[in-house]
Design a protein around this motif. Structure first.
Motif, PDB file in Angstrom:
ATOM      1  N   LYS A 119     -10.418 115.562 -23.949  1.00 30.69           N
ATOM      2  CA  LYS A 119      -9.241 114.681 -23.966  1.00 30.69           C
ATOM      3  C   LYS A 119      -9.540 113.317 -24.548  1.00 30.69           C
ATOM      4  O   LYS A 119     -10.550 112.943 -24.640  1.00 30.69           O
ATOM      5  N   LYS A 120      -8.474 112.674 -24.668  1.00 31.10           N
ATOM      6  CA  LYS A 120      -8.538 111.268 -25.177  1.00 31.10           C
ATOM      7  C   LYS A 120      -8.388 110.577 -24.095  1.00 31.10           C
ATOM      8  O   LYS A 120      -7.303 110.574 -23.318  1.00 31.10           O
ATOM      9  N   VAL A 121      -9.120 109.682 -23.685  1.00 32.91           N
ATOM     10  CA  VAL A 121      -9.462 108.919 -22.463  1.00 32.91           C
ATOM     11  C   VAL A 121      -9.697 107.552 -22.887  1.00 32.91           C
ATOM     12  O   VAL A 121     -10.373 106.868 -23.892  1.00 32.91           O
ATOM     13  N   LEU A 122      -9.096 106.541 -22.132  1.00 30.41           N
ATOM     14  CA  LEU A 122      -9.025 105.066 -22.291  1.00 30.41           C
ATOM     15  C   LEU A 122      -9.657 104.479 -20.849  1.00 30.41           C
ATOM     16  O   LEU A 122      -9.078 104.850 -19.800  1.00 30.41           O
ATOM     17  N   LEU A 123     -10.549 103.723 -21.136  1.00 30.88           N
ATOM     18  CA  LEU A 123     -11.559 103.313 -19.719  1.00 30.88           C
ATOM     19  C   LEU A 123     -10.985 101.769 -19.915  1.00 30.88           C
ATOM     20  O   LEU A 123     -11.122 101.045 -20.683  1.00 30.88           O
ATOM     21  N   ILE A 124     -10.164 101.351 -18.647  1.00 30.02           N
ATOM     22  CA  ILE A 124      -9.859  99.767 -18.692  1.00 30.02           C
ATOM     23  C   ILE A 124     -10.635  99.100 -17.555  1.00 30.02           C
ATOM     24  O   ILE A 124     -10.981  99.597 -16.242  1.00 30.02           O
ATOM     25  N   GLY A 125     -11.261  98.035 -17.793  1.00 31.32           N
ATOM     26  CA  GLY A 125     -11.769  97.045 -17.071  1.00 31.32           C
ATOM     27  C   GLY A 125     -10.620  96.243 -16.459  1.00 31.32           C
ATOM     28  O   GLY A 125     -10.447  95.184 -17.053  1.00 31.32           O
ATOM     29  N   MET A 126     -10.336  96.454 -14.995  1.00 32.19           N
ATOM     30  CA  MET A 126      -9.276  95.753 -14.455  1.00 32.19           C
ATOM     31  C   MET A 126     -10.074  94.742 -13.305  1.00 32.19           C
ATOM     32  O   MET A 126      -9.200  94.206 -12.699  1.00 32.19           O
TER      33      MET A 126
END
Length: 285
Positions: A119-126
């Motif tokens: 899968k194409k995954v984006l990890l966001i630091g919020m």
């Protein structure tokens, strides 16, 4: 003499058991999944055992108990997310009651686990008040989410970086720590950001702030398809589980499920469980 011997024998049994009972009575920390499932009527995703390599990200060759547990959690999350329309990214937000429960560790490794499944995954630091994602990922500069939100000229593509060693894992770090985090998270650009990114990725994993300290997580909660609420074993006071129950009852964290982190080492099925995480309350809130 016989009566004295009998009394001594009984005291020899009762005193140790009494001491153990008092220790258990005074220990208010969450220990096992039963401390959660017996108290709360909230879906339970599973538990993550203590890791011997807390700073390493799970890879395709990882066969540790932590890696296997994360794969089980990934499967359980698929059931939680089966209502998401095809063609749209499934957004998974992670939070906890207090700092130090391992939500960033789980966020990064969960993102890696999904990416390893193709899968194409984006990890966001919020968690923009005290970002931790940079401790696991290496990015070419300090640009991140806050730089995008506070600027009218910085495109989001300049802030997203591909994580080395993973074909489908990208990271949007928190960026520079702002003086006005709440105002930034109320920015209309957050809405536009998720609309855009949901069309470009299969999964979006978002590491958010602890809910007992600030309102940041509640401001962005509406963008989540599911919330993973991290509880750290031998760390969180059982009495603080009431906050998770309130969040669930009032639906402040959509489609919420609990995950027990840092459980005691166990042996079985050919792999040893382990997960160590030297955490403290070092959050500057």
């Amino acid at each position: 003499k016989n009566i004295i011997y009998l009394a001594a024998l009984l005291l020899g049994f009762l005193i140790p058991f009494g001491i153990l009972y008092l220790i258990d009575l005074l220990d208010t920390k969450v220990k096992t999944r039963f401390d959660i499932t017996n108290k709360l009527n909230i879906p339970f995703l599973g538990d993550i055992p203590k890791s011997m390599t807390p700073n390493e990200i799970v890879t395709a060759t990882s066969r540790t108990g932590t890696a296997e547990a994360l794969r089980i959690v990934r499967t359980n999350l698929d059931f939680m997310l089966n209502q998401v329309p095809e063609g749209m990214a499934k957004t998974i937000f992670l939070t906890s009651t207090i700092p130090g429960e391992g939500k960033t560790f789980v966020s990064v490794n969960l993102g890696a686990t999904f990416s390893l499944s193709g899968k194409k995954v984006l990890l966001i630091g919020m968690d923009i008040r005290n970002p931790k994602i940079q401790e696991y990922t290496v990015t070419p500069d300090n640009k991140g989410l806050t730089n995008y939100l506070s600027s009218n000229t910085t495109p989001i593509s300049d802030c997203i970086h591909k994580l080395k060693g993973f074909d489908g894992l990208y990271v949007l770090p928190a960026g520079s720590i702002p003086p006005n985090p709440t105002e930034l998270l109320m920015n209309n650009k957050i809405e536009e950001l998720f609309v855009q990114l949901k069309k470009e990725y299969d999964f979006i994993i978002v590491d958010t702030a602890p809910v007992s300290l600030v309102s940041d997580t509640l401001l962005v909660a509406k963008h989540a398809d599911t919330f993973v609420y991290i509880v750290r074993a031998n760390y969180l006071d059982k009495r603080m589980l009431n906050l998770a129950e309130i969040m669930h009852k009032e639906n402040k964290l959509p489609n919420m499920a609990l995950l027990l982190n840092d459980t005691q080492s166990k042996k079985g099925y050919g792999y040893g469980y382990g997960y160590g995480y030297g955490y403290g309350y070092g959050y500057g809130y």
